[in-house]
Design a protein around this motif. Structure first.
Motif, mmCIF file in Angstrom:
data_model
loop_
_atom_site.group_PDB
_atom_site.id
_atom_site.type_symbol
_atom_site.label_atom_id
_atom_site.label_comp_id
_atom_site.label_asym_id
_atom_site.label_seq_id
_atom_site.Cartn_x
_atom_site.Cartn_y
_atom_site.Cartn_z
ATOM 1 N N LEU A 1 52.701 51.899 52.525
ATOM 2 C CA LEU A 1 51.528 51.256 51.942
ATOM 3 C C LEU A 1 51.463 49.847 52.516
ATOM 4 O O LEU A 1 52.441 49.101 52.461
ATOM 5 C CB LEU A 1 51.682 51.216 50.417
ATOM 6 N N GLU A 2 50.321 49.508 53.075
ATOM 7 C CA GLU A 2 50.184 48.224 53.760
ATOM 8 C C GLU A 2 48.966 47.498 53.183
ATOM 9 O O GLU A 2 47.862 48.050 53.178
ATOM 10 C CB GLU A 2 49.968 48.521 55.249
ATOM 11 N N GLU A 3 49.162 46.273 52.699
ATOM 12 C CA GLU A 3 48.015 45.498 52.197
ATOM 13 C C GLU A 3 47.313 44.878 53.399
ATOM 14 O O GLU A 3 47.780 43.891 53.972
ATOM 15 C CB GLU A 3 48.459 44.440 51.184
ATOM 16 N N VAL A 4 46.218 45.481 53.816
ATOM 17 C CA VAL A 4 45.557 45.080 55.058
ATOM 18 C C VAL A 4 44.617 43.892 54.857
ATOM 19 O O VAL A 4 44.194 43.245 55.817
ATOM 20 C CB VAL A 4 44.800 46.255 55.708
ATOM 21 N N SER A 5 44.287 43.611 53.597
ATOM 22 C CA SER A 5 43.465 42.466 53.215
ATOM 23 C C SER A 5 43.731 42.322 51.727
ATOM 24 O O SER A 5 44.116 43.307 51.082
ATOM 25 C CB SER A 5 41.989 42.783 53.520
ATOM 26 N N PRO A 6 43.547 41.136 51.128
ATOM 27 C CA PRO A 6 43.903 41.004 49.712
ATOM 28 C C PRO A 6 43.255 42.083 48.839
ATOM 29 O O PRO A 6 42.038 42.245 48.831
ATOM 30 C CB PRO A 6 43.387 39.603 49.358
ATOM 31 N N GLY A 7 44.098 42.856 48.152
ATOM 32 C CA GLY A 7 43.606 43.884 47.235
ATOM 33 C C GLY A 7 43.158 45.166 47.910
ATOM 34 O O GLY A 7 42.654 46.069 47.250
ATOM 35 N N PHE B 1 50.830 59.859 47.416
ATOM 36 C CA PHE B 1 49.835 58.800 47.631
ATOM 37 C C PHE B 1 49.406 58.187 46.294
ATOM 38 O O PHE B 1 49.369 56.957 46.131
ATOM 39 C CB PHE B 1 48.636 59.396 48.392
ATOM 40 N N LEU B 2 49.117 59.047 45.316
ATOM 41 C CA LEU B 2 48.677 58.537 44.013
ATOM 42 C C LEU B 2 49.789 57.747 43.329
ATOM 43 O O LEU B 2 49.533 56.764 42.631
ATOM 44 C CB LEU B 2 48.207 59.702 43.121
ATOM 45 N N GLY C 1 51.929 52.290 41.868
ATOM 46 C CA GLY C 1 52.920 51.222 42.029
ATOM 47 C C GLY C 1 52.285 49.854 42.228
ATOM 48 O O GLY C 1 52.948 48.824 42.122
ATOM 49 N N VAL C 2 50.989 49.830 42.526
ATOM 50 C CA VAL C 2 50.274 48.573 42.762
ATOM 51 C C VAL C 2 49.433 48.186 41.553
ATOM 52 O O VAL C 2 49.344 47.018 41.185
ATOM 53 C CB VAL C 2 49.349 48.706 44.012
ATOM 54 N N THR C 3 48.806 49.182 40.946
ATOM 55 C CA THR C 3 47.919 48.903 39.819
ATOM 56 C C THR C 3 47.929 50.070 38.839
ATOM 57 O O THR C 3 48.040 51.224 39.253
ATOM 58 C CB THR C 3 46.461 48.659 40.296
ATOM 59 N N SER C 4 47.791 49.744 37.566
ATOM 60 C CA SER C 4 47.706 50.809 36.566
ATOM 61 C C SER C 4 46.256 51.203 36.309
ATOM 62 O O SER C 4 45.979 52.071 35.474
ATOM 63 C CB SER C 4 48.364 50.353 35.262
#
Ligand SMILES: [Zn+2]
Length: 315
Positions: A17-23, A63-64, A69-72
């Motif tokens: 999982l890569e944060e490619v831009s904020p959020g 994936f889900l 793991g990032v947001t609930s």
């Protein structure tokens, strides 16, 4: 070409999982070969916008889990870039989400069903898949808004026929970020047998005009716009190869056998050339772009080019 088709998926890298831009996140499944697609998501104020699902139940569940793991926050919207199973088979697991895609994506998901491509991919552990086509469709363009402040524009733009008849991209102009779907393979052989060679070239031109700085391709690592030069060069090679073989009276399979892949040889899934040549031949015969071709014959020719072995699918 020799391919070991043993089910050694455990030798693949773990999806990242890569944060490619904020959020905004890319979910990357290397090495990007058959069935190993990329997906992604955009965190919003009260829900998540998901871009594509995965080929198997297990891969979509992973994936889900990565999203959780990032947001609930719940997934409220799911975008399908096109109908292929590696981007849509897991739709049914994104429960409660509105599924957005091109009108031909919905049609083709329904007409293809879950089983149609499976003979090309023996041995994949699919899980308990359920068909879940897009529930919101459009023709040319649809704008969505998401992001942490709720005002981040996501432009869904129809680009087909190209990789398939129903390709859309998700373009985020404020971030110069593009989810390209399978219009772009990074270090993999483009596959346009179910779409159009000339349409794919036109799509590359239109993608360039968007001015993306970051691209989440349909397969392969996150990249920049330079990858489009490679795609364009390959598709032009397909057209040139097809034209001279067509004029010489060779069929697509013999054309693929005789072709010298040159700089494209290191890309994975090179047997796709046979399928791409079938499509180029259709266009040389003057058939409408994206017209239905015999996918069974195309699959058989790709297996032949692959030394008689099933294509390399480690999903
Ligand atoms: Zn695809």
């Amino acid at each position: 070409m020799s391919i070991d088709h043993a089910r050694n998926a455990d030798q693949l890298p773990t999806p990242t999982l890569e944060e490619v831009s904020p959020g905004i996140y890319a979910y990357v499944q290397l090495d990007g070969s058959w069935g190993l697609n990329n997906a992604g998501f955009i965190r919003g104020q009260d829900g998540v916008t998901v871009v594509d699902t995965c080929f198997t139940e297990a891969r979509t569940r992973a994936f889900l889990k990565a999203i959780a793991g990032v947001t609930s926050l719940p997934a409220r919207t799911l975008i399908n870039t096109h109908h292929h199973g590696d981007h849509t088979h897991g739709n049914y697991l994104v429960s409660g989400a509105a599924i957005v895609g091109h009108e031909l994506c919905r049609q083709t998901v329904i007409s293809t069903g879950l089983q149609a491509l499976h003979p090309l991919f023996p041995g994949v552990e699919w899980g308990d898949l359920e068909l879940a086509p897009p529930t919101i469709t459009f023709k040319d363009r649809l704008d969505l808004y998401s992001g942490d402040a709720g005002d981040l524009k996501i432009e869904l733009i129809f680009m087909g026929p190209a990789h398939t008849t129903n390709d859309i991209v998700a373009w985020l102009p404020e971030r110069k970020l593009l989810f390209s779907g399978d219009l772009i393979f990074n270090q993999g052989t483009p596959f346009v047998a179910m779409g159009s060679v000339s349409g794919s070239l036109e799509a590359v031109t239109r993608l360039r005009e968007l001015g993306a700085e970051t691209i989440v391709p349909g397969h392969g690592s996150v990249c920049g716009p330079a990858v489009m030069d490679d795609i364009e060069a390959y598709l032009t090679f397909v057209q040139t190869t097809a034209k001279s073989a067509f004029d010489a009276g060779l069929g697509p399979l013999d054309a693929a056998r005789e072709a010298d892949l040159g700089r494209f040889a290191p890309w994975h899934d090179s047997e796709r050339l046979a399928g791409n040549l079938h499509r180029a031949y259709s266009e040389l015969r003057g058939e409408p772009l994206g017209t239905d071709l015999d996918l069974g014959a195309i699959a058989a020719d790709m297996v032949t080019i692959n030394g008689g072995q099933p294509v390399r699918c480690l999903a």
